[in-house]
Write an enzyme that holds these catalytic residues in place. Structure first.
Site, PDB file in Angstrom:
ATOM      1  CB  CYS A 126      -0.936  -0.019   1.202  1.00  0.00           C
ATOM      2  SG  CYS A 126      -1.958   1.448   1.296  1.00  0.00           S
ATOM      3  CB  CYS A 172      -3.147   2.754  -1.358  1.00  0.00           C
ATOM      4  SG  CYS A 172      -3.354   1.075  -0.805  1.00  0.00           S
ATOM      5  CE  LYS A 192      -4.808   4.272  -6.257  1.00  0.00           C
ATOM      6  NZ  LYS A 192      -5.396   2.986  -6.005  1.00  0.00           N
ATOM      7  CE1 TYR A 215     -11.322  -1.535  -5.997  1.00  0.00           C
ATOM      8  CE2 TYR A 215     -11.482  -3.864  -6.508  1.00  0.00           C
ATOM      9  CZ  TYR A 215     -11.913  -2.768  -5.793  1.00  0.00           C
ATOM     10  OH  TYR A 215     -12.918  -2.895  -4.881  1.00  0.00           O
ATOM     11  CD  GLU A 238      -7.415   2.315  -8.697  1.00  0.00           C
ATOM     12  OE1 GLU A 238      -6.227   2.044  -8.427  1.00  0.00           O
ATOM     13  OE2 GLU A 238      -8.301   2.452  -7.825  1.00  0.00           O
ATOM     14  CG  HIS A 254     -28.162  23.821  -3.371  1.00  0.00           C
ATOM     15  ND1 HIS A 254     -28.337  22.910  -4.390  1.00  0.00           N
ATOM     16  CD2 HIS A 254     -28.331  25.052  -3.899  1.00  0.00           C
ATOM     17  CE1 HIS A 254     -28.614  23.568  -5.497  1.00  0.00           C
ATOM     18  NE2 HIS A 254     -28.614  24.863  -5.231  1.00  0.00           N
ATOM     19  CD  GLU A 258     -27.826  19.683  -3.841  1.00  0.00           C
ATOM     20  OE1 GLU A 258     -28.731  20.088  -3.091  1.00  0.00           O
ATOM     21  OE2 GLU A 258     -27.220  20.432  -4.639  1.00  0.00           O
TER      22      GLU A 258
HETATM   23  P1  NDP Z   1      -8.531  -7.701  -9.835  1.00  0.00           P
HETATM   24  O1  NDP Z   1      -8.826  -9.007  -9.220  1.00  0.00           O
HETATM   25  O2  NDP Z   1      -9.317  -6.509  -9.443  1.00  0.00           O
HETATM   26  O3  NDP Z   1      -8.654  -7.834 -11.425  1.00  0.00           O
HETATM   27  C1  NDP Z   1      -7.926  -8.772 -12.133  1.00  0.00           C
HETATM   28  C2  NDP Z   1      -8.308  -8.636 -13.584  1.00  0.00           C
HETATM   29  O4  NDP Z   1      -7.431  -9.411 -14.377  1.00  0.00           O
HETATM   30  C3  NDP Z   1      -9.724  -9.111 -13.867  1.00  0.00           C
HETATM   31  O5  NDP Z   1     -10.308  -8.258 -14.800  1.00  0.00           O
HETATM   32  C4  NDP Z   1      -9.481 -10.504 -14.448  1.00  0.00           C
HETATM   33  O6  NDP Z   1     -10.476 -10.895 -15.361  1.00  0.00           O
HETATM   34  C5  NDP Z   1      -8.190 -10.291 -15.195  1.00  0.00           C
HETATM   35  N1  NDP Z   1      -7.420 -11.503 -15.361  1.00  0.00           N
HETATM   36  C6  NDP Z   1      -7.109 -12.442 -14.449  1.00  0.00           C
HETATM   37  N2  NDP Z   1      -6.361 -13.416 -14.985  1.00  0.00           N
HETATM   38  C7  NDP Z   1      -6.175 -13.091 -16.279  1.00  0.00           C
HETATM   39  C8  NDP Z   1      -5.514 -13.708 -17.360  1.00  0.00           C
HETATM   40  N3  NDP Z   1      -4.861 -14.855 -17.213  1.00  0.00           N
HETATM   41  N4  NDP Z   1      -5.549 -13.083 -18.559  1.00  0.00           N
HETATM   42  C9  NDP Z   1      -6.202 -11.926 -18.725  1.00  0.00           C
HETATM   43  N5  NDP Z   1      -6.858 -11.294 -17.738  1.00  0.00           N
HETATM   44  C10 NDP Z   1      -6.850 -11.886 -16.526  1.00  0.00           C
HETATM   45  O7  NDP Z   1      -6.958  -7.497  -9.610  1.00  0.00           O
HETATM   46  P2  NDP Z   1      -6.014  -6.242  -9.768  1.00  0.00           P
HETATM   47  O8  NDP Z   1      -4.729  -6.813 -10.221  1.00  0.00           O
HETATM   48  O9  NDP Z   1      -6.654  -5.177 -10.579  1.00  0.00           O
HETATM   49  O10 NDP Z   1      -5.883  -5.736  -8.280  1.00  0.00           O
HETATM   50  C11 NDP Z   1      -5.530  -6.626  -7.227  1.00  0.00           C
HETATM   51  C12 NDP Z   1      -6.293  -6.312  -5.986  1.00  0.00           C
HETATM   52  O11 NDP Z   1      -5.767  -5.120  -5.415  1.00  0.00           O
HETATM   53  C13 NDP Z   1      -7.764  -6.038  -6.211  1.00  0.00           C
HETATM   54  O12 NDP Z   1      -8.534  -7.193  -6.072  1.00  0.00           O
HETATM   55  C14 NDP Z   1      -8.121  -5.010  -5.175  1.00  0.00           C
HETATM   56  O13 NDP Z   1      -8.684  -5.678  -4.078  1.00  0.00           O
HETATM   57  C15 NDP Z   1      -6.789  -4.370  -4.806  1.00  0.00           C
HETATM   58  N6  NDP Z   1      -6.756  -2.991  -5.282  1.00  0.00           N
HETATM   59  C16 NDP Z   1      -7.618  -2.093  -4.733  1.00  0.00           C
HETATM   60  C17 NDP Z   1      -7.617  -0.789  -5.161  1.00  0.00           C
HETATM   61  C18 NDP Z   1      -8.577   0.175  -4.563  1.00  0.00           C
HETATM   62  O14 NDP Z   1      -9.139  -0.113  -3.502  1.00  0.00           O
HETATM   63  N7  NDP Z   1      -8.830   1.322  -5.198  1.00  0.00           N
HETATM   64  C19 NDP Z   1      -6.708  -0.314  -6.192  1.00  0.00           C
HETATM   65  C20 NDP Z   1      -5.869  -1.363  -6.728  1.00  0.00           C
HETATM   66  C21 NDP Z   1      -5.894  -2.635  -6.278  1.00  0.00           C
HETATM   67  P3  NDP Z   1     -11.872 -11.584 -14.911  1.00  0.00           P
HETATM   68  O15 NDP Z   1     -12.722 -10.503 -14.360  1.00  0.00           O
HETATM   69  O16 NDP Z   1     -12.378 -12.144 -16.188  1.00  0.00           O
HETATM   70  O17 NDP Z   1     -11.502 -12.629 -13.913  1.00  0.00           O
END
Ligand code: NDP
Length: 458
Positions: free
Chosen positions: A46, A51, A54, A180, A184, A439, A444
């Site tokens: 983080c 976090c 980022k 995410y 982002e 407002h 709101e």
């Molecule tokens: P996520 O789990 O959010 O997303 C992973 C993405 O990668 C999904 O769209 C998934 O597709 C895709 N994916 C997985 N495997 C493959 C593959 N082999 N080929 C192609 N696409 C694939 O993970 P992130 O890496 O984005 O983030 C990790 C974690 O970090 C998140 O779960 C979140 O909890 C945390 N995070 C939180 C943030 C916040 O609170 N603002 C910011 C950044 C991270 P599918 O949907 O089809 O499975």
């Protein structure tokens, strides 16, 4: 607190990330003899690679559109060039300050910080750089690391880790994933002036979020001329002689880019800890298996945060750490509630969400009412952008309880954090209606949604 003097420490924490540091600090403040071992910088993902840096990039990216929007307010402005090195240096300064702050907090609380790589060498023993330490309890808070899918040329991809030390900003970028991090960074790169494409393997990104919200965000991003490609998956990556990358996709098309980011999920950090030898079991997803009290299959060993893979969110790891310390050292055994956890995606536009999506609510409740407000904000009226806001409430028609609140638009995370308190308190739609608005704000709209958009009955 019962100190067990047969051990050097009462609690030995592996990993000084969000969860580990919080558990160490809270326990040490109660007089527990705590050690924390960390092989890298204090603060974990983080603070160092997630976090915090980022969000600084997100703020930088927002200036990209702010310069253009300022013209509508009478400023004679053209967008100045971005000095990437300045952004990096200033970001590194904030992170280094946070590292020092965390170390200071640990030492002030009375916890000992040990540097190095830890291996669990016994049910009550951790070894770091050849020195073994005994502890009544061991807490594994080693977090997670980026997962990179296997494909020819996958070694040419970077992960979110490398984005924080890029020597220069690429001209073009391809982002793989629809979660995410991918969404982002698509917004961040776009705001910083990079020609960015986001490729997601499914039919619509942000799986698990409310469908209307996902669709709306995709539309908003496309209106900003962002290149979103769904049902799109890279099959091969090759390096061209000029250093650029040639990417082949599942539909037979190819494209040239300068950087490919694999934002395809994160995996628990469980390797090289000696878990198998000591008998700590993993679940089918490779996460450490724990019971309600975060106890692993070895009673003296506990685990929390990303390494148990319940919800990979810093505030969840913090809550788990506090729950564990309450259990172990304050005699409070209340289970941690994982309901109504608010979250934000700092995409462009932002998403804020708490509670059930329309799809989840309609599965769980026989009668639900949906309220939506879709509008252009006062700021956008002069800014001359295409950006619009969507706010949405999902209400149980029988109890009037608000089950979910979702927002797309500037400040969505800030607004939803407040709404989450109301939902935790069990607020009904009538309470929302009785609340007087501030407002003129966007927020709101959440207390002025008088007419139902639709009802779903089964
Ligand atoms: P996520 O789990 O959010 O997303 C992973 C993405 O990668 C999904 O769209 C998934 O597709 C895709 N994916 C997985 N495997 C493959 C593959 N082999 N080929 C192609 N696409 C694939 O993970 P992130 O890496 O984005 O983030 C990790 C974690 O970090 C998140 O779960 C979140 O909890 C945390 N995070 C939180 C943030 C916040 O609170 N603002 C910011 C950044 C991270 P599918 O949907 O089809 O499975």
């Amino acid at each position: 607190m019962n100190a067990n003097n047969q051990y050097e420490y009462d609690l030995f924490v592996i990993g000084a990330g969000s969860g580990g540091v919080r558990a160490a600090r809270m326990a040490a403040a109660l007089g527990v003899r705590v050690a924390v071992v960390e092989q890298d910088r204090a603060g974990g993902t983080c603070v160092n690679l997630g976090c915090v840096p980022k969000k600084l990039y997100v703020h930088a990216a927002e200036y990209g559109s702010a310069f253009a929007a300022a013209v509508g307010f009478g400023f004679d402005s053209s967008r100045p060039p971005l000095d990437w090195q300045t952004l990096q240096q200033n970001k590194d300064g904030v992170v280094a300050q946070a590292n020092r702050g965390i170390e200071g907090m640990l030492s002030k609380a009375g916890a000992t910080l040990i540097r190095g790589k830890a291996t669990i060498t016994g049910r009550h023993e951790v070894t770091v750089a050849g020195t073994s330490y005994s502890a009544e309890r061991i807490l594994i808070a080693t977090g997670s690391r980026p997962f990179v899918p296997e494909l020819p040329g996958s070694d040419l991809m970077v992960t979110s880790d490398e984005l924080f030390t890029l020597p220069q900003l690429p001209t073009r970028a391809l982002i793989i994933g629809g979660g995410y991090i991918a969404t982002e960074f698509t917004g961040i790169f776009h705001g910083l002036g990079v020609a960015v494409t986001q490729a997601y393997r499914g039919n619509l990104f942000l799986r698990g979020f409310d469908e209307e919200i996902r669709t709306y965000v995709a539309d908003q991003m496309r209106k900003k001329a962002l290149d979103l490609r769904f049902h799109c998956q890279p099959t091969r990556i090759e390096k061209n002689v000029d250093g650029s990358l040639l990417v082949s996709f599942n539909d037979g098309s190819t494209g040239t880019t300068d950087l490919v980011l694999a934002a395809t999920g994160r995996r628990p950090n469980t390797s090289f800890l000696g878990l198998e030898e000591v008998g700590v079991e993993l679940d089918e997803r490779g996460a450490i298996k724990v019971g309600e009290g975060f106890q692993t299959s070895v009673p003296s060993i506990y685990a929390l945060g990303d390494v148990i893979n319940r919800l990979q969110l810093t505030p969840v790891a913090l809550a788990e750490a506090m729950n564990l310390v309450d259990r172990l050292y304050r005699g409070k055994k209340t289970p941690l509630s994982y309901e109504l956890i608010p979250t934000a995606v700092f995409s462009s536009p932002n998403i804020g969400t708490v509670g059930l999506s329309e799809e989840q609510a309609s599965e769980q409740y026989p009668d639900i009412d949906i309220y939506t407000a879709e509008f252009r904000s006062l700021k956008q009226a002069l800014a001359g952008t295409t950006e619009r806001y969507l706010m949405k409430l999902i209400v149980d028609a029988n109890s009037d309880r608000v089950l979910g609140a979702h927002m797309v638009g500037e400040g969505a995370g800030e607004i939803i954090q407040g709404i989450a308190i109301a939902l935790k308190a069990g607020a009904t739609k009538a309470i929302f209606d009785q609340t007087i608005g501030i407002h003129p704000t966007s927020a709101e709209e959440f207390v002025t949604m008088r007419s139902k958009t639709r009802s779903i009955n089964r």
